[in-house]
Motif scaffolding. Structure first.
Motif, PDB file in Angstrom:
ATOM      1  N   UNK A   1      91.454  42.359  57.892  1.00 23.68           N
ATOM      2  CA  UNK A   1      90.161  43.022  57.713  1.00 23.68           C
ATOM      3  C   UNK A   1      89.660  42.895  56.284  1.00 23.68           C
ATOM      4  N   UNK A   2      90.563  42.653  55.346  1.00 29.22           N
ATOM      5  CA  UNK A   2      90.151  42.593  53.930  1.00 29.22           C
ATOM      6  C   UNK A   2      90.621  41.287  53.301  1.00 29.22           C
ATOM      7  N   UNK A   3      91.804  41.288  52.695  1.00 35.41           N
ATOM      8  CA  UNK A   3      92.306  40.119  51.980  1.00 35.41           C
ATOM      9  C   UNK A   3      92.789  39.051  52.951  1.00 35.41           C
ATOM     10  N   UNK A   4      92.335  37.825  52.749  1.00 37.77           N
ATOM     11  CA  UNK A   4      92.731  36.710  53.603  1.00 37.77           C
ATOM     12  C   UNK A   4      93.603  35.741  52.815  1.00 37.77           C
ATOM     13  N   UNK A   5      94.700  35.239  53.424  1.00 38.18           N
ATOM     14  CA  UNK A   5      95.522  34.232  52.727  1.00 38.18           C
ATOM     15  C   UNK A   5      94.712  32.962  52.450  1.00 38.18           C
ATOM     16  N   UNK A   6      95.011  32.346  51.304  1.00 37.92           N
ATOM     17  CA  UNK A   6      94.367  31.089  50.945  1.00 37.92           C
ATOM     18  C   UNK A   6      95.305  29.955  51.365  1.00 37.92           C
ATOM     19  N   UNK A   7      95.053  29.413  52.560  1.00 41.05           N
ATOM     20  CA  UNK A   7      95.986  28.451  53.153  1.00 41.05           C
ATOM     21  C   UNK A   7      96.079  27.158  52.347  1.00 41.05           C
ATOM     22  N   UNK A   8      97.293  26.616  52.312  1.00 33.33           N
ATOM     23  CA  UNK A   8      97.577  25.355  51.640  1.00 33.33           C
ATOM     24  C   UNK A   8      97.959  24.308  52.707  1.00 33.33           C
ATOM     25  N   UNK A   9      98.345  23.129  52.253  1.00 37.89           N
ATOM     26  CA  UNK A   9      98.809  22.084  53.172  1.00 37.89           C
ATOM     27  C   UNK A   9     100.288  22.225  53.507  1.00 37.89           C
ATOM     28  N   UNK A  10     100.846  23.366  53.132  1.00 35.76           N
ATOM     29  CA  UNK A  10     102.244  23.624  53.446  1.00 35.76           C
ATOM     30  C   UNK A  10     102.465  25.129  53.517  1.00 35.76           C
ATOM     31  N   UNK A  11     103.553  25.511  54.150  1.00 36.29           N
ATOM     32  CA  UNK A  11     104.032  26.883  54.125  1.00 36.29           C
ATOM     33  C   UNK A  11     105.492  26.848  53.703  1.00 36.29           C
ATOM     34  N   UNK A  12     105.981  27.963  53.195  1.00 41.22           N
ATOM     35  CA  UNK A  12     107.351  28.020  52.695  1.00 41.22           C
ATOM     36  C   UNK A  12     108.070  29.208  53.315  1.00 41.22           C
ATOM     37  N   UNK A  13     109.276  28.946  53.848  1.00 33.99           N
ATOM     38  CA  UNK A  13     110.152  30.000  54.336  1.00 33.99           C
ATOM     39  C   UNK A  13     111.270  30.231  53.323  1.00 33.99           C
ATOM     40  N   UNK A  14     111.573  31.484  53.076  1.00 35.23           N
ATOM     41  CA  UNK A  14     112.761  31.856  52.313  1.00 35.23           C
ATOM     42  C   UNK A  14     113.748  32.429  53.319  1.00 35.23           C
ATOM     43  N   UNK A  15     114.783  31.639  53.658  1.00 39.27           N
ATOM     44  CA  UNK A  15     115.730  32.006  54.710  1.00 39.27           C
ATOM     45  C   UNK A  15     117.040  32.403  54.051  1.00 39.27           C
ATOM     46  N   UNK A  16     117.268  33.704  53.947  1.00 38.19           N
ATOM     47  CA  UNK A  16     118.475  34.221  53.286  1.00 38.19           C
ATOM     48  C   UNK A  16     118.665  33.592  51.912  1.00 38.19           C
ATOM     49  N   UNK A  17     117.564  33.445  51.186  1.00 42.23           N
ATOM     50  CA  UNK A  17     117.625  32.923  49.831  1.00 42.23           C
ATOM     51  C   UNK A  17     117.494  31.419  49.725  1.00 42.23           C
ATOM     52  N   UNK A  18     117.457  30.703  50.854  1.00 42.37           N
ATOM     53  CA  UNK A  18     117.302  29.244  50.837  1.00 42.37           C
ATOM     54  C   UNK A  18     115.859  28.883  51.189  1.00 42.37           C
ATOM     55  N   UNK A  19     115.309  27.951  50.463  1.00 46.95           N
ATOM     56  CA  UNK A  19     113.911  27.569  50.606  1.00 46.95           C
ATOM     57  C   UNK A  19     113.752  26.479  51.675  1.00 46.95           C
ATOM     58  N   UNK A  20     112.765  26.665  52.561  1.00 54.54           N
ATOM     59  CA  UNK A  20     112.407  25.645  53.556  1.00 54.54           C
ATOM     60  C   UNK A  20     110.910  25.414  53.462  1.00 54.54           C
TER      61      UNK A  20
END
Length: 319
Positions: free
Chosen positions: A71-90
């Motif tokens: 309703x208010x703040x919208x994410x500024x999408x990039x050409x990628x997304x990042x997961x932090x899985x138990x401290x490991x980056x994907x």
């Protein structure tokens, strides 16, 4: 697009223009910040296996669509997304992303509404926004399993910060209590079970289906109870109305009997009065009062009186 249900879990959609088939699972809510105000944000994840043509091949990929409703703040999408899985980056490519607006998206209203199955704690929640953010990406089976078995997963859609997408119990803002959402691990378990290994996470998927079925039964039972209450109320009102009609009919009969007797006595009283017989006037007065009382208590007289006061009495007097 052609659609058909393969079973209760998968919906198959064929895009004839692109010659791509999508096998879609039910979406799952992975993030919810709800206070029933303009600061609300909901994020859900839809798993879908997709492949060229109508026949599945070894080239089939497992894709996901993240939908964000803000309703208010919208994410500024990039050409990628990042997961932090138990401290490991994907890091995952997301070439197809953007916002769809209500006027250009026929299923907009459906996507903005959440049932009790999806967000437990709020019945039929709806978030009113002007656009829906869409991010598409594919994952390898090993990465799906990593997320499914992770203790903690954070998601980055832009540089503003991470979203905790573990699901479970979520505190709603503004005193709305606790909400229950599935979270990304649960959605990934369903995806891995249906698209990779049916023996894996079978208990979770079975329990999920049981929970959905139980919730549907609860909703149906609630609807049935409300319908029964409505019918019972209508029957009670009809019975009360019928009893009122019967009471009015009995009262009308009594008034008619008193009216006829009083009319006879009134006539006799007038005869005696004009014959100079003593006591004739005393017979006329109570008889006349009784007749007036009977007329005043008549339903037809009340209707006539109301119409007369309004100046309508079957006609329009024009003021």
């Amino acid at each position: 697009m052609e659609k058909k249900n393969n079973n209760n879990a998968i919906e198959i959609t064929y895009d004839g223009m692109e010659n791509i088939t999508y096998e879609k699972l039910k979406r799952g809510v992975i993030y919810a910040d709800i206070g029933c105000d303009k600061s609300d944000m909901v994020m859900d994840l839809l798993p879908a296996r997709h492949y060229e043509g109508k026949t599945r091949s070894d080239d089939a990929k497992i894709g996901f669509t993240i939908s964000t409703k803000c309703c208010a703040t919208e994410p500024w999408f990039q050409n990628k997304i990042v997961f932090d899985i138990d401290g490991e980056r994907l890091e995952v490519d997301s070439p197809n992303h953007g916002w769809v607006r209500k006027m250009h998206y026929k299923t907009f209203d459906e996507e903005n509404s959440y049932s009790e199955e999806e967000i437990k704690g709020i019945n039929s929640y709806r978030i009113n926004v002007g656009g829906i953010g869409k991010v598409d990406f594919d994952l390898q089976p090993d990465d799906i399993k990593r997320i499914a078995e992770a203790k903690n997963v954070d998601l980055y859609l832009d540089s503003d910060g991470a979203y905790n997408v573990n699901g479970g119990s979520v505190n709603a803002r503004n005193g709305y209590g606790k909400l229950q959402i599935e979270g990304i691990q649960g959605v990934m378990k369903r995806a891995y079970h249906h698209f990779v290994d049916e023996t894996c996470y079978a208990d979770y998927c079975e329990n999920k289906q049981k929970a959905i079925k139980k919730e549907k039964q609860r909703v149906e039972a609630e609807k049935k109870q409300k319908e029964q209450m409505r019918i019972a109320q209508e029957q009670a009102e009809a019975q009360a109305q019928q009893e009122a009609v019967e009471r009015e009919q009995k009262a009308s009969k009594r008034r008619l009997t008193v009216f006829l007797i009083s009319l006879v006595l009134l006539i006799i009283g007038f005869i005696l009065f004009f014959s100079d017989v003593e006591g004739g006037l005393w017979l006329v007065i109570p008889s006349g009062i009784a007749i007036i009382v009977c007329l005043a208590g008549s339903k037809r007289y009340a209707e006539f009186s109301d119409a007369f006061k309004k100046g309508t009495n079957g006609e329009d007097y024009g003021g």
